[in-house]
Design a protein around this motif. Structure first.
Motif, short mmCIF file in Angstrom:
data_model
loop_
_atom_site.label_atom_id
_atom_site.label_comp_id
_atom_site.label_asym_id
_atom_site.label_seq_id
_atom_site.Cartn_x
_atom_site.Cartn_y
_atom_site.Cartn_z
N GLY A 211 30.07 -7.68 2.34
CA GLY A 211 29.98 -6.77 3.47
C GLY A 211 28.54 -6.61 3.89
N GLU A 212 28.30 -5.69 4.85
CA GLU A 212 26.92 -5.52 5.29
C GLU A 212 26.43 -4.10 5.06
N SER A 213 25.10 -3.93 5.16
CA SER A 213 24.50 -2.63 4.92
C SER A 213 25.08 -1.59 5.87
N LYS A 214 25.34 -0.39 5.33
CA LYS A 214 25.83 0.69 6.16
C LYS A 214 24.66 1.54 6.65
N TYR A 215 23.45 1.04 6.41
CA TYR A 215 22.25 1.73 6.88
C TYR A 215 21.48 0.85 7.86
N PRO A 216 21.90 0.75 9.10
CA PRO A 216 21.12 0.01 10.08
C PRO A 216 19.81 0.74 10.36
N LEU A 217 18.88 0.07 11.04
CA LEU A 217 17.53 0.61 11.26
C LEU A 217 17.54 2.05 11.78
N LYS A 218 18.45 2.30 12.74
CA LYS A 218 18.48 3.63 13.36
C LYS A 218 18.78 4.71 12.31
N LYS A 219 19.78 4.43 11.47
CA LYS A 219 20.14 5.39 10.41
C LYS A 219 19.01 5.53 9.40
N MET A 220 18.30 4.39 9.13
CA MET A 220 17.21 4.41 8.16
C MET A 220 16.10 5.33 8.65
N ILE A 221 15.75 5.21 9.95
CA ILE A 221 14.68 6.04 10.51
C ILE A 221 15.09 7.51 10.48
N SER A 222 16.33 7.78 10.86
CA SER A 222 16.71 9.19 10.91
C SER A 222 16.80 9.77 9.50
N PHE A 223 17.19 8.91 8.54
CA PHE A 223 17.23 9.36 7.14
C PHE A 223 15.81 9.68 6.65
N ALA A 224 14.84 8.82 7.03
CA ALA A 224 13.46 9.04 6.62
C ALA A 224 12.91 10.33 7.24
N LEU A 225 13.21 10.55 8.54
CA LEU A 225 12.74 11.78 9.20
C LEU A 225 13.38 13.01 8.55
N ASP A 226 14.67 12.92 8.25
CA ASP A 226 15.35 14.02 7.56
C ASP A 226 14.68 14.30 6.23
N GLY A 227 14.36 13.20 5.54
CA GLY A 227 13.74 13.34 4.23
C GLY A 227 12.45 14.12 4.32
N ILE A 228 11.62 13.78 5.30
CA ILE A 228 10.34 14.46 5.44
C ILE A 228 10.53 15.91 5.88
N THR A 229 11.29 16.10 6.95
CA THR A 229 11.36 17.45 7.50
C THR A 229 12.24 18.39 6.68
N SER A 230 13.08 17.86 5.78
CA SER A 230 13.85 18.81 4.98
C SER A 230 13.18 19.10 3.65
N THR A 231 12.10 18.38 3.30
CA THR A 231 11.46 18.72 2.04
C THR A 231 10.01 19.17 2.21
N SER A 232 9.46 19.05 3.42
CA SER A 232 8.04 19.36 3.57
C SER A 232 7.75 19.99 4.92
N ALA A 233 6.88 21.00 4.92
CA ALA A 233 6.48 21.63 6.18
C ALA A 233 5.11 21.12 6.61
N ALA A 234 4.59 20.11 5.88
CA ALA A 234 3.23 19.63 6.15
C ALA A 234 3.03 19.13 7.59
#
Ligand code: UDP
Ligand code: MG
Length: 318
Positions: A211-234
């Protein structure tokens, strides 16, 4: 008394890999049970995250063939992190420890022995699986992931570098995680906040089995942004400092222009610098608004207190 191990495996359109994954997990469980490391009451729980293919039928089939396999069916697709949490929270009172793993066999099943060893003999409550190389990922994914983990650490987030969601957690650690009510889930940033004795197990990340990755680029970027903004206020604070320095420079500039006006008289020159200032400040404003908007959006989602997932079925032989 041997420990009850539950594994939680989120699945989104994974009908192509479930046979092989089940085969390998079955062999691993049989080995662990015959060596008296885990109890025969141990289970593998597949969480069907609203798949559009025959994943849920496949899971039911596995469950009917062998009680070792259990299934949770979510009411709709909620994304990897929510599916994982649904699994962890559903089984936390049934198991002594829970290991979460991807369905596609990219995580090395043989690392499970070492995780259990650290749980059992070294009293670790959390054992993180860390990939010691990324040979099998594309150069692009490797570079972006490396930069992302550096950025996360720079911003003060606690996440363990090169650790995805392949980890063991004790019941106590899961009870701790259950007390985090947040909606914006970034589990690899939240789990380290639980604390307790933790350790790392290295493994070689393989290729997706089918099968193929269920994380296409768009999902990867939004996951990364979520990661930053949900754990850091920097980022919000950084914008504040940039804005402040800019503002001070503007005051100095204004004083200079006013002084020049009284000394030299008015001139039409300066159009370029005016435009530059407008564009510069316009850009800075939009940037700042974007960052603030991101956090307000998160607050908006948090205050709604919506359920993070709804379970349609839980098939499990106890
Ligand atoms: N997954 C999920 N819901 C989603 C997307 C992915 O449950 O909306 C699961 C998927 O089935 C897999 C895991 O999350 O078990 C990781 O996804 P994938 O392997 O596609 O990501 P990658 O390894 O490419 O980053
Ligand atoms: Mg994968």
């Amino acid at each position: 008394m041997t420990k009850i191990l539950y594994m939680v495996v989120p699945c989104y359109n994974e009908e192509l890999v479930l046979d092989e994954t089940s085969e390998r997990l079955k062999a691993k469980y049989e080995q662990l049970i015959s060596n008296n490391i885990i109890s025969p009451k141990s289970r593998v729980v597949y969480v069907n995250d609203g798949s559009k293919d025959k994943t849920w039928e496949k899971i039911q089939e596995k469950h009917n063939e062998n009680p070792m396999f259990s299934g949770i069916n979510l009411s709709r697709n909620r994304g990897h992190q929510n599916a994982l949490l649904a699994g962890l929270m559903t089984v936390r009172n049934l198991a002594d420890c829970v290991i979460s793993m991807d369905a596609d066999l990219q995580d090395d099943i043989n690392a499970i022995d070492e995780m259990l060893e650290k749980f059992e003999n070294e009293n670790c409550d959390i054992v993180y699986g860390v990939r010691d190389n990324r040979d099998t990922d594309t150069v692009f994914k490797r570079r972006t992931a490396g930069a992302f983990y550096k950025l996360m650490q720079g911003l003060g987030s606690q996440s363990v570098p090169n650790h995805a969601d392949f980890r063991l957690m004790s019941r106590r650690a899961l009870d701790g995680l259950a007390q985090f009510p947040e909606q914006n889930l970034f589990l690899r940033g939240m789990v380290p906040l639980v604390g307790y004795k933790s350790d790392i197990v290295y493994y070689k990340r393989g290729e997706r089995f089918a099968g193929e990755s269920k994380y296409p680029l768009k999902k990867m970027i939004s996951f990364a942004l979520d990661g930053i903004t949900s754990t850091s206020a920097a980022p919000m604070r950084l914008i504040f400092w940039i804005g402040l320095i800019w503002f001070l420079l503007a005051i100095v500039g204004a004083i200079y222009i006013i002084a020049r006006h009284f000394i030299n008289g008015s001139d039409v020159a300066g159009w370029a610098s005016t435009m530059l200032a407008i564009i510069g400040f316009g850009g800075a404003n939009l940037l700042a608004l974007g960052v603030i908007g991101e956090y307000i959006g998160k607050i908006f989602l948090e205050v709604k207190q919506r359920p993070r997932y709804l379970i349609e079925d839980f098939i499990n032989e106890d």
